[in-house]
Motif scaffolding. Structure first.
Motif, mmCIF file in Angstrom:
data_model
loop_
_atom_site.group_PDB
_atom_site.id
_atom_site.type_symbol
_atom_site.label_atom_id
_atom_site.label_comp_id
_atom_site.label_asym_id
_atom_site.label_seq_id
_atom_site.Cartn_x
_atom_site.Cartn_y
_atom_site.Cartn_z
ATOM 1 N N ASP A 74 0.829 -1.214 0.000
ATOM 2 C CA ASP A 74 0.000 0.000 0.000
ATOM 3 C C ASP A 74 0.868 1.271 0.000
ATOM 4 N N THR A 75 1.962 1.223 0.763
ATOM 5 C CA THR A 75 2.878 2.374 0.826
ATOM 6 C C THR A 75 3.529 2.624 -0.534
ATOM 7 N N LEU A 76 3.975 1.536 -1.173
ATOM 8 C CA LEU A 76 4.599 1.655 -2.499
ATOM 9 C C LEU A 76 3.617 2.212 -3.522
ATOM 10 N N ALA A 77 2.375 1.736 -3.458
ATOM 11 C CA ALA A 77 1.353 2.196 -4.401
ATOM 12 C C ALA A 77 1.044 3.679 -4.214
ATOM 13 N N LYS A 78 1.090 4.149 -2.954
ATOM 14 C CA LYS A 78 0.826 5.560 -2.683
ATOM 15 C C LYS A 78 1.986 6.452 -3.128
ATOM 16 N N LYS A 79 3.209 5.999 -2.820
ATOM 17 C CA LYS A 79 4.387 6.807 -3.159
ATOM 18 C C LYS A 79 4.694 6.784 -4.649
ATOM 19 N N PHE A 80 4.398 5.657 -5.282
ATOM 20 C CA PHE A 80 4.676 5.509 -6.720
ATOM 21 C C PHE A 80 3.404 5.047 -7.431
ATOM 22 N N PRO A 81 2.477 5.982 -7.709
ATOM 23 C CA PRO A 81 1.185 5.628 -8.303
ATOM 24 C C PRO A 81 1.302 4.829 -9.612
ATOM 25 N N SER A 82 2.391 5.040 -10.336
ATOM 26 C CA SER A 82 2.561 4.345 -11.617
ATOM 27 C C SER A 82 2.733 2.832 -11.435
ATOM 28 N N THR A 83 3.004 2.403 -10.201
ATOM 29 C CA THR A 83 3.217 0.973 -9.943
ATOM 30 C C THR A 83 1.919 0.225 -9.604
ATOM 31 N N LYS A 84 0.822 0.965 -9.433
ATOM 32 C CA LYS A 84 -0.432 0.341 -8.989
ATOM 33 C C LYS A 84 -0.884 -0.789 -9.907
ATOM 34 N N LYS A 85 -0.828 -0.544 -11.215
ATOM 35 C CA LYS A 85 -1.267 -1.566 -12.173
ATOM 36 C C LYS A 85 -0.412 -2.816 -12.080
ATOM 37 N N SER A 86 0.905 -2.618 -11.968
ATOM 38 C CA SER A 86 1.827 -3.755 -11.899
ATOM 39 C C SER A 86 1.628 -4.557 -10.614
ATOM 40 N N ILE A 87 1.381 -3.840 -9.513
ATOM 41 C CA ILE A 87 1.152 -4.525 -8.234
ATOM 42 C C ILE A 87 -0.141 -5.327 -8.288
ATOM 43 N N LYS A 88 -1.180 -4.699 -8.833
ATOM 44 C CA LYS A 88 -2.465 -5.391 -8.951
ATOM 45 C C LYS A 88 -2.347 -6.620 -9.850
ATOM 46 N N ALA A 89 -1.639 -6.440 -10.976
ATOM 47 C CA ALA A 89 -1.439 -7.555 -11.909
ATOM 48 C C ALA A 89 -0.660 -8.679 -11.238
ATOM 49 N N SER A 90 0.357 -8.317 -10.433
ATOM 50 C CA SER A 90 1.170 -9.323 -9.736
ATOM 51 C C SER A 90 0.314 -10.142 -8.780
ATOM 52 N N TYR A 91 -0.582 -9.473 -8.054
ATOM 53 C CA TYR A 91 -1.491 -10.169 -7.147
ATOM 54 C C TYR A 91 -2.368 -11.161 -7.902
ATOM 55 N N LEU A 92 -2.957 -10.685 -8.994
ATOM 56 C CA LEU A 92 -3.848 -11.538 -9.777
ATOM 57 C C LEU A 92 -3.106 -12.742 -10.343
ATOM 58 N N TRP A 93 -1.931 -12.495 -10.899
ATOM 59 C CA TRP A 93 -1.136 -13.574 -11.494
ATOM 60 C C TRP A 93 -0.775 -14.625 -10.454
ATOM 61 N N ILE A 94 -0.243 -14.160 -9.330
ATOM 62 C CA ILE A 94 0.295 -15.090 -8.348
ATOM 63 C C ILE A 94 -0.792 -15.887 -7.634
ATOM 64 N N LYS A 95 -1.953 -15.250 -7.431
ATOM 65 C CA LYS A 95 -3.041 -15.948 -6.744
ATOM 66 C C LYS A 95 -3.774 -16.897 -7.680
ATOM 67 N N LYS A 96 -3.832 -16.532 -8.941
ATOM 68 C CA LYS A 96 -4.601 -17.324 -9.889
ATOM 69 C C LYS A 96 -3.771 -18.428 -10.533
ATOM 70 N N TYR A 97 -2.487 -18.130 -10.842
ATOM 71 C CA TYR A 97 -1.689 -19.065 -11.637
ATOM 72 C C TYR A 97 -0.471 -19.626 -10.920
ATOM 73 N N ASP A 98 -0.268 -19.195 -9.668
ATOM 74 C CA ASP A 98 0.760 -19.778 -8.813
ATOM 75 C C ASP A 98 2.168 -19.750 -9.426
ATOM 76 N N LYS A 99 2.861 -20.896 -9.487
ATOM 77 C CA LYS A 99 4.290 -20.944 -9.838
ATOM 78 C C LYS A 99 4.661 -20.308 -11.175
ATOM 79 N N PRO A 100 3.973 -20.625 -12.277
ATOM 80 C CA PRO A 100 4.384 -20.043 -13.569
ATOM 81 C C PRO A 100 4.369 -18.525 -13.585
ATOM 82 N N SER A 101 3.528 -17.916 -12.730
ATOM 83 C CA SER A 101 3.447 -16.451 -12.713
ATOM 84 C C SER A 101 4.778 -15.832 -12.293
#
Length: 201
Positions: free
Chosen positions: A83-110
């Motif tokens: 949350d701190t990273l997303a606030k300080k660096f707004p441009s990273t929000k999409k990448s962080i959200k995508a990382s969450y989705l990838w890792i929770k949905k597709y596990d190891k290959p992500s």
């Protein structure tokens, strides 16, 4: 370019150790874009006649250590760090959200595939720590993805020389293609894993 001059001085003074430190810091999310850092390492590997294979291996080791640092930051500090990273660096929000989705949905290959996608490639380590992914699995898949990415970018600098504009243009097109391919590959993996018949216990 200041980054280039700093890397050159570092490599001249410390050789392979400098490659390890620079790449480790980049993978630990310091503001050192690999799209510039790794090709520049490749350029000076050629110019100063440093062993190419050694440079790639050392860069991978540095990348893995930087990723492990991020993993443990995510593990120990959890979602507040994200949350701190997303606030300080707004441009990273999409990448962080995508990382969450990838890792929770597709596990190891992500983990492996995200290493080939700019920005997401470093944030995936923090997210992996937050979701408490198995550290051995994380290291194995990270190493594969980091090896591919580092080899590609260092080779680009080594072969194309002092032409960072050309390398950057190639990487922009590459990023789009890899992003699409990564999504397709993960989707295929997910569909296949779901379609496998469950064994009777």
């Amino acid at each position: 370019m200041e980054v280039k001059l700093l890397i050159e001085e570092f490599i001249k003074n410390y050789g392979l150790l400098s490659v390890f430190i620079i790449v480790m810091l980049e993978y630990a999310n310091l503001p050192l874009p690999s799209e510039i850092v790794l090709p520049v390492v490749g350029i000076f590997t050629f110019e100063y006649d440093i062993d190419f294979i050694q440079v790639v291996i050392v860069s991978v080791l540095g990348g893995v250590l930087g990723s492990i640092i991020n993993y443990y930051l995510g593990l120990k500090l959890g979602k507040p760090l994200i949350d701190t990273l997303a606030k300080k660096f707004p441009s990273t929000k999409k990448s962080i959200k995508a990382s969450y989705l990838w890792i929770k949905k597709y596990d190891k290959p992500s983990i492996m595939l995200s290493r080939l996608v700019p920005v997401a490639r470093t944030f995936i380590s923090i997210v992996a720590g937050v979701v408490k992914m198995n550290i051995i699995v994380f290291i194995i898949y990270s190493t594969i993805g980091i090896s591919i990415w580092n080899l590609l970018l260092i080779s680009a600098g080594y072969l194309l020389g002092d032409n960072l504009n050309i390398i950057t243009a190639i990487l922009k097109k590459y990023s789009i293609i890899v992003g699409v391919l990564a999504i397709l590959l993960i989707a295929i993996y997910y569909i296949k894993s779901k379609s496998k018949p469950k064994e009777d216990i």
